[in-house]
Design a protein around this motif. Structure first.
Motif, PDB file in Angstrom:
ATOM      1  N   TRP A 135       0.836  -1.202   0.000  1.00  0.00           N
ATOM      2  CA  TRP A 135       0.000   0.000   0.000  1.00  0.00           C
ATOM      3  C   TRP A 135       0.869   1.249   0.000  1.00  0.00           C
ATOM      4  CZ3 TRP A 135      -0.712   4.159   3.288  1.00  0.00           C
ATOM      5  CH2 TRP A 135      -1.858   4.936   3.066  1.00  0.00           C
ATOM      6  N   LEU A 136       1.917   1.278   0.840  1.00  0.00           N
ATOM      7  CA  LEU A 136       2.793   2.438   0.907  1.00  0.00           C
ATOM      8  C   LEU A 136       3.566   2.647  -0.398  1.00  0.00           C
ATOM      9  CD1 LEU A 136       4.396   2.278   4.492  1.00  0.00           C
ATOM     10  CD2 LEU A 136       2.974   4.109   3.559  1.00  0.00           C
ATOM     11  N   LEU A 137       4.071   1.547  -0.960  1.00  0.00           N
ATOM     12  CA  LEU A 137       4.886   1.663  -2.166  1.00  0.00           C
ATOM     13  C   LEU A 137       4.066   2.118  -3.372  1.00  0.00           C
ATOM     14  CD1 LEU A 137       7.225  -1.424  -1.742  1.00  0.00           C
ATOM     15  CD2 LEU A 137       7.921   0.976  -1.838  1.00  0.00           C
ATOM     16  N   ALA A 138       2.767   1.929  -3.317  1.00  0.00           N
ATOM     17  CA  ALA A 138       1.911   2.413  -4.394  1.00  0.00           C
ATOM     18  C   ALA A 138       1.689   3.925  -4.301  1.00  0.00           C
ATOM     19  CB  ALA A 138       0.560   1.701  -4.352  1.00  0.00           C
ATOM     20  N   ARG A 139       2.083   4.527  -3.179  1.00  0.00           N
ATOM     21  CA  ARG A 139       1.792   5.936  -2.945  1.00  0.00           C
ATOM     22  C   ARG A 139       3.019   6.796  -2.662  1.00  0.00           C
ATOM     23  NH1 ARG A 139      -2.095   2.625  -1.725  1.00  0.00           N
ATOM     24  NH2 ARG A 139      -4.279   3.253  -1.971  1.00  0.00           N
ATOM     25  N   VAL A 140       4.118   6.172  -2.220  1.00  0.00           N
ATOM     26  CA  VAL A 140       5.304   6.930  -1.797  1.00  0.00           C
ATOM     27  C   VAL A 140       6.513   6.425  -2.572  1.00  0.00           C
ATOM     28  CG1 VAL A 140       6.735   7.617   0.161  1.00  0.00           C
ATOM     29  CG2 VAL A 140       4.292   7.175   0.505  1.00  0.00           C
TER      30      VAL A 140
END
Length: 377
Positions: free
Chosen positions: A73-78
């Protein structure tokens, strides 16, 4: 089958960004390895019992796994580089707070913060390894990344205990904090990457990770049991050497598997790796039964198979899903497997003794060969 595209391709070390990634990885894992055995010692020095002291590392690993769960989830956004730098820094930045107090609540709180950093570091490091080099070089890149992880563990796990008795805990906490924070600055030399997206067959693609994930978890559980109980299962005079051989051969196996996998294909490397690891654990079972120095051979054979298996399962996962998902699944198998191994071995040893426990573990690893040779799309 030989992969001609990879046979003549240049080494991943020619990639400038990848070299900076390795530098930062060595720094981040140095902060981790130095303190893994030291924080429980600091807790005991402050009056905590063994169970409470062990809880410091247990909390660290629990928070690590929980952090890893949210990484896709984080890698899709940051930006992956930003998360990598943050994780490397957070391994170190809270560390000097250990020196404030040896009270258990302080130690658990700081350990939890460092666990967040370690969760970020492990997943983003694997993902960047996959993204910074051409696909045909991924096996070798993962092998070099394994060396960058393994060298601090081999050198600094024993050094941390020795240094704590020579220079004291507080200077060691400061040193363990500064090194990862400085290493995080290496991110300025890493190019921005975009996580490669796979075609949208997400449920089927994710399910295809299960064989590799199961093999990885089973082998890592055996490694967790080995590191926790080998000193109790064999002659104490040879246990330190056996653990050192295990760590060294794990690094060598991972590096060699990276080269062989790129050259001949990952599936051709996986099954022999699994069998090698299983036979190594069976040799350790024999050593526990006979109190024989064959433990040195067993540790070396298991280490070689374990390292090769690590590299190969990671690349096979990367072939099936995006690097964020693959890296998350692989790291959860690694960190969760270690915890499961320590607990599972403890239960089996209490019920049946050391030789039987290691024999069962070896048999389980050999049985994993069926998963290693299975073809899944």
């Amino acid at each position: 089958m030989r992969n001609p595209a990879s046979a003549g391709s240049p080494t991943p070390l020619r990639q400038r960004s990848f070299r900076f990634l390795l530098i930062a990885t060595i720094g981040g894992f140095s902060g981790y390895a130095l303190l893994l055995p030291v924080v429980p010692l600091w807790a005991v020095a402050g009056g905590a019992g063994e169970v409470a002291a062990g809880a410091t590392n247990a909390v660290f690993m629990l928070v690590t796994v929980l952090t890893q769960l949210v990484m896709p989830w984080l890698l899709a956004r940051v930006d992956c580089r930003a998360l990598f730098a943050l994780g490397t820094a957070v391994i170190g930045a809270p560390t000097p707070l250990f020196a404030l107090s040896s009270d258990l609540w302080v130690l658990l709180g700081v350990s939890a913060l460092r666990g967040i950093g370690f969760g970020l570091l492990t997943v983003t490091g694997s993902a960047l390894t996959a993204e910074l080099v051409p696909v045909a070089q991924r096996g070798r890149a993962a092998g070099y990344y394994g060396l960058a992880i393994g060298l601090p563990n081999v050198a600094l796990l024993p050094a941390g205990v020795w240094l704590s008795s020579r220079i004291g805990f507080e200077p060691l906490f400061w040193a363990s904090g500064v090194v990862p924070v400085v290493a995080a600055l290496s991110v300025i030399g890493i190019e921005r990457v975009r996580i490669r997206e796979q075609e949208r067959a997400a449920p089927a693609k994710t399910a295809s990770l299960l064989p590799s994930w199961t093999i990885m978890t089973a082998n890592t559980a055996a490694a967790g049991g080995l590191t926790a109980f080998l000193p109790l299962a064999v002659d104490p005079s040879i246990a330190p050497a056996a653990l050192l051989i295990f760590a060294g051969m794990t690094m060598l196996g991972r590096w060699l598997a990276g080269h062989l996998g790129d050259r001949f294909g990952q599936r051709r490397v996986l099954a022999p790796s699994v069998l090698l690891g299983g036979f190594g654990v069976l040799l350790i079972a024999l050593a526990a039964w006979l109190a024989d120095p064959v433990a040195l051979l067993g540790a070396g054979v298991f280490g070689a198979g374990f390292g090769a298996m690590q590299n190969t399962t990671l690349i096979l996962m990367l072939e099936r899903v995006d690097s964020a998902t693959a890296s998350t699944a692989w790291n959860i198998a690694y960190d969760g497997g270690h915890g499961l191994g320590a607990i599972g071995f403890g239960v089996l040893i209490a019920a049946s003794g050391y030789p039987v426990t290691f024999a069962v573990a070896g048999a389980v690893l050999i049985a994993c060969r069926a998963l290693a040779i299975r073809r899944w799309g």
